[in-house]
Design an enzyme around this catalytic site. Structure first.
Site, PDB file in Angstrom:
ATOM      1  N   LYS A 249       0.839  -1.213   0.000  1.00 35.36           N
ATOM      2  CA  LYS A 249       0.000   0.000   0.000  1.00 35.36           C
ATOM      3  C   LYS A 249       0.869   1.255   0.000  1.00 35.36           C
ATOM      4  O   LYS A 249       0.647   2.166  -0.775  1.00 35.36           O
ATOM      5  CB  LYS A 249      -0.883   0.074   1.267  1.00 35.36           C
TER       6      LYS A 249
ATOM      7  N   ARG B  47      -9.718   0.838   8.617  1.00 30.80           N
ATOM      8  CA  ARG B  47      -9.226  -0.504   8.910  1.00 30.80           C
ATOM      9  C   ARG B  47     -10.271  -1.348   9.640  1.00 30.80           C
ATOM     10  O   ARG B  47     -10.006  -2.482  10.020  1.00 30.80           O
ATOM     11  CB  ARG B  47      -7.989  -0.406   9.783  1.00 30.80           C
TER      12      ARG B  47
ATOM     13  N   ARG C 151      11.958  -5.867   5.134  1.00 32.54           N
ATOM     14  CA  ARG C 151      11.680  -4.468   4.793  1.00 32.54           C
ATOM     15  C   ARG C 151      12.623  -3.481   5.490  1.00 32.54           C
ATOM     16  O   ARG C 151      12.859  -3.574   6.692  1.00 32.54           O
ATOM     17  CB  ARG C 151      10.222  -4.183   5.207  1.00 32.54           C
TER      18      ARG C 151
ATOM     19  N   ARG D 266      11.257  -1.088  10.738  1.00 32.36           N
ATOM     20  CA  ARG D 266      10.148  -0.757  11.642  1.00 32.36           C
ATOM     21  C   ARG D 266      10.124  -1.699  12.839  1.00 32.36           C
ATOM     22  O   ARG D 266      10.348  -2.894  12.699  1.00 32.36           O
ATOM     23  CB  ARG D 266       8.821  -0.871  10.879  1.00 32.36           C
TER      24      ARG D 266
ATOM     25  N   ARG E 273      -0.628  -8.835  13.345  1.00 32.73           N
ATOM     26  CA  ARG E 273      -1.191  -7.828  12.423  1.00 32.73           C
ATOM     27  C   ARG E 273      -2.022  -8.504  11.340  1.00 32.73           C
ATOM     28  O   ARG E 273      -3.058  -7.992  10.918  1.00 32.73           O
ATOM     29  CB  ARG E 273      -0.058  -7.004  11.781  1.00 32.73           C
TER      30      ARG E 273
END
Ligand code: AMP
Length: 219
Positions: free
Chosen positions: A14, A89, A124, A159, A170
């Site tokens: 996203k 969300r 990431r 992160r 998550r």
């Protein structure tokens, strides 16, 4: 200009797509996750409680999200169109968004298998200065020098919630709370489903959706 929503599980891209749209179309990219992380970095009382909550992989309370979003919307230019990244969300947030004076033209669902999401999340890396994203698990997305941004030379960061444990939580939160939002927009006949894994291909499809050159389709 158009206002769109990107709905997807963690790691589906996203943020990457929103950054590309922001760069190419000058649209306003609203990432609630980034707004929350800014608050965390300020080390305010709110920031500290947000950090604890986000580290669990659960959603932050809707009241806080609405407050953060409304405050942000007061000070930005909405005239070039908006990309909502990571909002709404859950159904309650979708209803809240309906109550704002912002017409949503399309909700775009990025459908990515869980195994791909996991390798993306666990590799990431982001440049804290210019926001360029990298991935140490994919040869074509690694930085040229380990941990260093190709574009500006800053040290890349990871992160805090990009761990296997938090990813699982998550993902579960996404399935239980966010996935029902797809039905909400399907009923409004503005939902699009993209199941490509190629970032350029996804981007081109999104552009066509924004240009209204793709027929409306549900999933
Ligand atoms: P993201 O950067 O979109 O992956 O979001 C990181 C974390 O911020 C999530 O795991 C949630 O804890 C929190 N968060 C982001 N957006 C929302 C939202 N719309 N509602 C509630 N919590 C959110």
């Amino acid at each position: 200009m158009k206002n769109i929503i990107l709905i997807a599980p963690p790691g589906a891209g996203k943020g990457t797509q929103a950054n590309m749209l922001e760069e190419k179309l000058n649209m306003l990219h609203i990432s609630i996750g980034d707004l929350l992380r800014n608050e965390v970095n300020k080390k305010t009382e709110l920031g500290k409680s947000l950090e604890v909550r986000m580290q669990t992989g659960k959603l932050v309370d809707d009241e806080i999200i609405f407050e953060v979003l409304k405050t942000y919307l007061k000070n930005v230019d909405l005239s070039h169109g908006i990309i909502f990244d990571g909002f709404p969300r859950n159904i309650n947030q979708a209803i809240m968004l309906d109550s704002l004076d912002i017409k949503i033209d399309s909700a775009i669902y990025l459908d990515v298998p869980k195994s791909v999401l996991e390798s993306r999340i666990l590799g990431r890396q982001t440049c804290p200065k210019c926001n360029t994203g990298y991935n140490s698990n994919f040869t074509n997305m690694k930085p040229k020098i380990e941990n260093i941004c190709d574009k500006c030379g800053s040290e890349l960061t990871v992160r805090h919630d990009d761990t296997k444990e938090v990813f699982e939580k998550r993902y579960e939160t996404y399935i239980n709370e966010t996935q029902p939002v797809l039905e909400f927009y399907k009923n409004k006949k503005i939902l699009f489903n993209i199941n490509s894994l190629d970032k350029e291909e996804i981007f081109n499809i999104i552009i066509k959706i924004i240009d209204n050159t793709l027929p409306v389709e549900g999933i």
